[in-house]
Design an enzyme around this catalytic site. Structure first.
Site, PDB file in Angstrom:
ATOM      1  N   ASP A  10      31.847  75.400  56.764  1.00  0.00           N
ATOM      2  CA  ASP A  10      31.569  75.396  55.335  1.00  0.00           C
ATOM      3  C   ASP A  10      32.354  74.239  54.720  1.00  0.00           C
ATOM      4  OD1 ASP A  10      30.768  76.507  52.710  1.00  0.00           O
ATOM      5  OD2 ASP A  10      32.898  76.988  52.548  1.00  0.00           O
ATOM      6  N   ASP A  12      33.089  73.563  50.696  1.00  0.00           N
ATOM      7  CA  ASP A  12      33.925  73.803  49.518  1.00  0.00           C
ATOM      8  C   ASP A  12      34.873  74.975  49.741  1.00  0.00           C
ATOM      9  OD1 ASP A  12      32.716  71.757  47.879  1.00  0.00           O
ATOM     10  OD2 ASP A  12      30.945  73.040  47.803  1.00  0.00           O
ATOM     11  N   ASP A 178      35.179  80.444  53.833  1.00  0.00           N
ATOM     12  CA  ASP A 178      36.247  80.860  52.914  1.00  0.00           C
ATOM     13  C   ASP A 178      35.795  81.928  51.932  1.00  0.00           C
ATOM     14  OD1 ASP A 178      36.238  79.119  49.853  1.00  0.00           O
ATOM     15  OD2 ASP A 178      34.613  79.037  51.310  1.00  0.00           O
TER      16      ASP A 178
END
Length: 251
Positions: A10, A12, A178
């Site tokens: 991922d 961001d 995240d």
């Protein structure tokens, strides 16, 4: 020990701390530039992050404020936001998360495929990778962005497409995420998931149990803290550790 063939990153909040000091600031500058009377502070932006993708985020917020956001105005806001985001990247406002650069290099040297799977658009991804340094050649084999799929995370489509493009069996791959939405997407696609939670994600306390392991970062100058999963030797997430996670769930 199982051999890891692919890692899906991922962007961001996982590769880099882009949200609060990057995207959020760029949105606010775009709003001011185009005369939109909005300002997203950190608390509000943390709430809006539960909506995947910048376009959907602005559309939903406009509905919440009972504001008509025409397609032309939305397009201009997206373009202005992207321009401001690129300027922030070039200014050094966004950096790799702790331990990311080390892990990227280790995986690259070991010949492990590395892919980006993100709800951001391709332009944002390219801006970030152009602005962050540390490689003479890029470590990524390819990417899946919001421009490539009909449904963004938490739908499994982004990771399913990543698996098809990589040609890798899900049992030989792992996703690094995240957020609760990213975790759901990866798990629904049959992937193991190492989670480095964002402090502004309110859903994670209920979702963390679905992760294969949970750490606060990948390990750099200070050792990472493992919340779920086996301990990290030396306090660093390494290729060996990721392969351990493959065997952990197989067992």
């Amino acid at each position: 020990m199982s051999r890891l063939q692919a890692v899906f990153w991922d962007v961001d909040g996982t590769l880099a701390d882009t949200e609060m000091d990057g995207h959020r600031v760029a949105y606010n500058r775009a709003f001011a530039e185009l005369g939109v009377d909005w300002h997203w502070d950190q608390g509000l932006y943390a709430e809006l992050l539960t909506i995947p993708g910048g376009t959907a985020r602005m559309q939903r917020y406009a509905q919440r404020r009972s504001v008509l956001l025409t397609p032309d105005r939305l397009k201009r806001l997206r373009e202005a936001k992207q321009r401001h985001y690129l300027a922030l990247i070039r200014s050094g406002a966004v950096q790799w998360r702790p331990g990311v650069l080390r892990l990227l290099k280790e995986l690259q040297q070991a010949g492990v495929q590395q892919w980006i799977v993100t709800s951001s658009g391709l332009a944002s991804v390219q801006a970030l990778l152009d602005g962050l340094h540390g490689f003479s050649t890029g470590p990524f084999r390819g990417w899946v962005t919001a421009d490539d799929v009909r449904c963004s995370k938490p739908d499994p489509e982004p990771y399913q497409l990543g698996l098809r493009r990589s040609g890798v069996d899900p049992n030989a791959a792992i996703a690094l995420e995240d957020s609760a939405q990213g975790l759901r997407s990866a798990r629904a696609a049959g992937l193991r998931c190492l989670l480095t939670p964002s402090p502004w994600d309110p859903e994670l306390p209920a979702e963390g149990g679905a992760a294969t392991a949970v750490v606060d970062h990948f390990g750099a100058d200070t050792p990472c803290r493992v919340h779920v999963g086996p301990p990290c030797d030396g306090g660093q997430v390494t290729l060996k550790y990721l392969e351990m996670l493959l065997d952990l769930e197989q067992g």
